[in-house]
Scaffold this active site. Sequence first.
Site: not given
Lengths: 277, 407
Positions: B100, B122, B389
């Site tokens: 991210k 968000e 991830s």
Amino acid sequence: MNRIDRRFAELDAQGRVALVPYVTAGHPHPDFSVDILHAAVEAGADLVELGMPFSDVMADGPVIQNACARALEHGTGLDHVLDMVRSFRQKDEQTPLILMGYLNPIERRGAERFAADAAEAGVDAILVVDCPADEADELKRLLASKGLHQIFLVAPTTTESRLDHAARLAGGFVYYVSIKGVTGAASLDVTSLAPMVEKVRDRTRLPVAVGFGIRGPEQAAAVAQTADAVVIGSALVDRLDSCDSKEAAVKEVRDYLAPVREAMDNVASSRMKKAAV
Amino acid sequence: MAKTASTLDFSPALPDRSGHFGIFGGRFVSETLMPALEELDQAWRRYLADADFMAEFDRDLAHFVGRPSPLYLAENLTRQVGGAQIILKREDLNHTGAHKINNTVGQGLLARAMGKKRVIAETGAGQHGVASATVAARLGMECVVYMGAEDVRRQSINVFRMKLLGAEVVAVEAGSRTLKDALNEAMRDWTTNVDDTFYILGTVAGPHPYPAMVRDFNAVVGREARAQMIEQYGRLPKALVACVGGGSNAIGLFHPFIEDRDVDMYGVEAAGRGLSGEEHAASLCAGRVGVLHGSRTYLLDDEAGQIRHTHSVSAGLDYPGVGPEHAWLKDSGRAQYVGITDEEAMKAFHALTRSEGIMPALETAHAIAYGMKLAAELPSDELVLINLSGRGDKDINTVAEVEGITF
């Protein structure tokens, strides 16, 4: 002729500003909705806007979010909304009715079938909040083929080229969003409204409605100084939220809208006089 | 300085100028946001072509994020599975513990370049919220993170991390109280504060330009992995595997391989308690085309077109939509999408933790589970590349809860 066009022609001749209340279909209870619409007309509404409940109302504030959630708890789907319109039309053939909502429930039914069903039920126009002019070509065509207008929103942020695009596609009226924000936000600045409404007027011959964040007779009257139509949504829906009977809801609609109507009519007559001078 | 590959090939054919991937994508938002999206689209295109901006992005990826992330051959897991060799792209080793951060560094720099002083985000699992709060802290910006109340509960560690970083975390009580409701609320904030606020959207969903922009900021994962495969193994893998909620880590890995037709791509969705029921979040496997959160894509809704509540043990996959480029990759047949249940993901979480000493996020555990299944069916000379991830520290409370352990 579409009822909206006829109604605005009548209002223009009378020098009146349209009062357009919004209520969410199925809120606070589906059994109340048709009577709420009739009560709104009796209290002086010239057009009525009926919200199609949706689970993810991204452009709406807490009041309409809550109204949609309650309507959905009662199972208010598109079929019910259209039944309400049919039922309303049995007693009222004249008042224009606009459905307001989001795209996914319309697409799930199929836009073509939706247009046909809505026209048959007695709807006059559709406002799809999450379908800006850029994405509207197909829907606009399908609605127009059934004699329905598509209403477009224009915001304080809207650029001139976007305004031109929306004005080209729009039918019925142009809906000017009076604030940067979601429905029901309480930061309407009436003084900055006039130049924006004039900017919209320069680009379209359609009437200009103003909504989002207008509450009470005083603000409605102030907006009526410049707009052709005043939309009252969240303020009314908020009051309906506590009504636990049809009678209470009908009374609330009358009590809330009647003074708004009166205040707007006072303004309209002064606008008439100004125009006459 | 380690060379990152972010300045290569930033000009893919899709989306088109108006943000469509075939019939998917587009911009389905209220008019108030449309000018802001146009402004963002212009800024994104401008700065992608700006050598100074991209050099700063590369420097931050190298020295702040810690790129390039390694490829790791999971020899123990490979032996346990008994099939193709399993290789992990270690995005869990990035600063803040997931892929991210690649996107938030990019969008943070873009926000600064556009003169915005306030960022909002968000978050589902909290990884994007933490990554946004991290970048905001570094750039000296105000940061507000919207998070579903249910996710606030199950990701309390990440909530505290965000607060430590100076962000305000707003628990969203509406709807299913998860990621989709957080996204609605962030959109409402942006609609209200559009002049001074930059919305750092965390996945490849939402209105154009977000799906393309978030992809471009995350595609460093796939570019690195592709170069590392050639350098370390002399060839490309047989298959890529990545989990898909909104789909940002998967697109980041897949996109640079799209022209490599011999490389199969598998996106792994959350099958929750099974795809035959309604308790899952597999919009590509079990959904249909509709419009949600600003784009046309596959989504999970009922007969009336109302968005359904979803379920996944992993908050980051618990989302009823998916990025429009994945919808395009599915319909074009370029990628396959499969489901992994909560139970399978939990097993894979333990398998990787115990065999390799690497604790994956529960989202990532879905990719591990499918990667293990796939590897088992392939001969031992094939290579399967799984995007690891994110790391699993944030999920230990959930794992304990699922397994009935109290501290």
